[in-house]
Enzyme design. Structure first.
Site, PDB file in Angstrom:
ATOM      1  N   CYS A 250       0.835  -1.199   0.000  1.00 29.66           N
ATOM      2  CA  CYS A 250       0.000   0.000   0.000  1.00 29.66           C
ATOM      3  C   CYS A 250       0.865   1.242   0.000  1.00 29.66           C
ATOM      4  CB  CYS A 250      -0.945   0.000   1.204  1.00 29.66           C
ATOM      5  SG  CYS A 250      -2.020   1.453   1.283  1.00 29.66           S
ATOM      6  N   CYS A 253      -0.514   4.076   2.207  1.00 32.61           N
ATOM      7  CA  CYS A 253      -0.335   3.847   3.638  1.00 32.61           C
ATOM      8  C   CYS A 253       1.110   4.084   4.075  1.00 32.61           C
ATOM      9  CB  CYS A 253      -0.723   2.416   4.003  1.00 32.61           C
ATOM     10  SG  CYS A 253      -2.345   1.886   3.422  1.00 32.61           S
ATOM     11  N   ASP A 254       2.061   3.599   3.288  1.00 33.99           N
ATOM     12  CA  ASP A 254       3.439   3.506   3.753  1.00 33.99           C
ATOM     13  C   ASP A 254       4.444   4.347   2.980  1.00 33.99           C
ATOM     14  OD1 ASP A 254       2.540   1.657   5.623  1.00 33.99           O
ATOM     15  OD2 ASP A 254       2.859  -0.042   4.271  1.00 33.99           O
TER      16      ASP A 254
END
Length: 433
Positions: A250, A253-254
């Site tokens: 992701c 997300c990261d």
């Protein structure tokens, strides 16, 4: 260009000496403590909210707290002309007030007998990611006494996520498993019954609906499907070992954790090219690796990647190994034409080969799109009355914990209103939500 180096996957980076000292714990300051807003413009001393300065039990002010006081000031008890005080500091680390656990029969609102049918409910929630557990929180607060079938590996994709820094309310970030534990604790606090079992089959032909899990037949007047979608992985042992330590699925997300780092994205579809393009916001260089010589992605996405100076495209390359001990340090790549291998330094790997929606058990009953995701009708509904859908099991655009949680909220409210309209559940007020 990718630089070949000699590497092994058992290297361990030097650990900095821990020089931190334990400091006495200090209480967090209340930023609103003592703050006074004067809507009247006069020089009047404030009375804290809930105080009784106007009726003689405290303070020497002529102002009246909002909603209080039978004495002077606004005859309605308000404070239209006086100041509003935010009162004394709030103790942020005070324990939450106790909440009575609901022990009544399903839908009884927590009163009466505690011999609830363990397999019968007005609302059954399938899935225990942010969507499912948020739905459980809202449903239990609406006295629907929901049962949650969480799966044998509960918690959804956040259980394999390390630091979560984009979920509201956690300014210092929080570990994915810890966040999901808080979701679950909150759902159980209001009386949700959670069982860590996988659903084997369903019967949605008539109500109450039938759901079977680990040999138990559950019956429910309504269902929320929140089974999510699972990221597809390469299937490497080293990939699994280093998830959350440089391996991710992701970018949204990261990506932030890879600022000024050289990283790789593996995949050949639109998702891979979207992830690679997004990661150029943070990484110093993004290597896009594809095992074939042509991309499945749309032409415009390929052209955008080719035009981005921070993206370097490599075709006919497969990832055979992720190198590193405590974190990703490199990749072992194989040329799919010559079958030759080489090791290259790399500080992160994003796997973007697609997602698989967890819809297998519902495909005979609910409509799915060309990618296998459930099709939503009228916000959270399905083509079957009483069956609602929430989260990544239908959302292949955003795939975020916060959007899934919002979906769970909407589905629970829609289910509660539907049950009320069917005469199955008593009406509740908006404050129950």
């Amino acid at each position: 260009m990718l630089r070949s180096v000699s590497m092994t996957d058992d290297r361990t980076p030097d650990q900095p000496e821990d020089s931190t000292r334990s400091e006495p714990e200090t209480k967090k300051a209340d930023p609103f403590a003592g703050l006074t807003i004067d809507f009247g413009g006069g020089a009047v001393d404030a009375v804290p909210l809930g105080g009784n300065g106007a009726n003689g039990s405290g303070g020497g002010s002529d102002s009246v707290p909002i909603g209080g006081g039978a004495g002077g000031g606004n005859p309605g008890g308000g404070n239209l002309g006086g100041p509003i005080s935010f009162g004394s500091p709030i103790v942020f680390d005070a324990p939450a007030p106790a909440v009575e656990q609901r022990t009544g029969h399903p839908g009884s609102g927590g009163t009466g007998d505690d011999d609830r049918d363990a397999a019968r409910t007005k609302l059954l929630i399938i899935g225990s990611g942010p969507a499912g557990l948020t739905a459980a929180i809202y449903a239990s607060r609406a006295n629907l006494d929901p049962i949650v079938l969480a799966g044998v590996v509960p918690g959804g994709q956040l259980m394999i996520t390390s630091d979560v820094e984009n979920y509201p309310g956690f300014p210092e970030g929080i570990l994915g498993p810890e966040l999901m534990a808080k979701f679950r604790e909150q759902a159980e606090r209001f009386g949700s019954r959670i069982h860590d079992v996988d659903v084997e089959r369903v019967d949605l032909s008539s109500r109450p609906f039938g759901v079977w899990a680990r040999g138990v037949e559950y019956r429910a007047d309504s269902i929320i499907v929140a089974t999510g979608a699972s990221a597809l992985w390469l299937g490497l042992e080293s990939e699994t070992r280093l998830r959350g330590r440089g391996v991710s699925a992701c970018a949204t997300c990261d990506g932030f954790f890879f600022r000024d780092k050289e990283i790789a994205v593996v995949g050949g579809g639109d998702t891979a090219l979207e992830e690679a393009t997004y990661l150029t916001r943070f990484a110093s260089k993004v290597h896009l690796l594809h095992r074939r010589d042509t991309f499945r992605a749309s032409k415009i996405m390929v052209e955008r990647a080719e035009a981005n100076p921070k993206i370097e495209i490599h075709t006919n390359l497969a990832v055979d190994e992720v190198l590193g001990g405590a974190k990703v340090e490199g990749l072992r790549l194989r040329d799919t034409v010559t079958d030759q291998q080489r090791d290259v330094p790399m500080e992160g790997l994003f796997v973007a080969i697609g997602y698989r929606p967890n819809t297998e058990v519902f495909r005979d009953w609910l409509e799915v799109d060309e990618k296998g995701y459930l099709v939503v009708r009228d916000e959270t509904g399905s083509q079957i009355e009483g069956v609602f859908i929430a989260g990544d099991v239908h959302d292949h655009r955003y795939r975020q914990a916060v959007t899934a949680a919002g979906d769970g909220c909407r589905a629970a409210i829609d289910a509660e209103r539907w049950l009320e309209a069917e005469g199955i559940s008593e009406a509740t007020t908006a404050t129950a939500w």
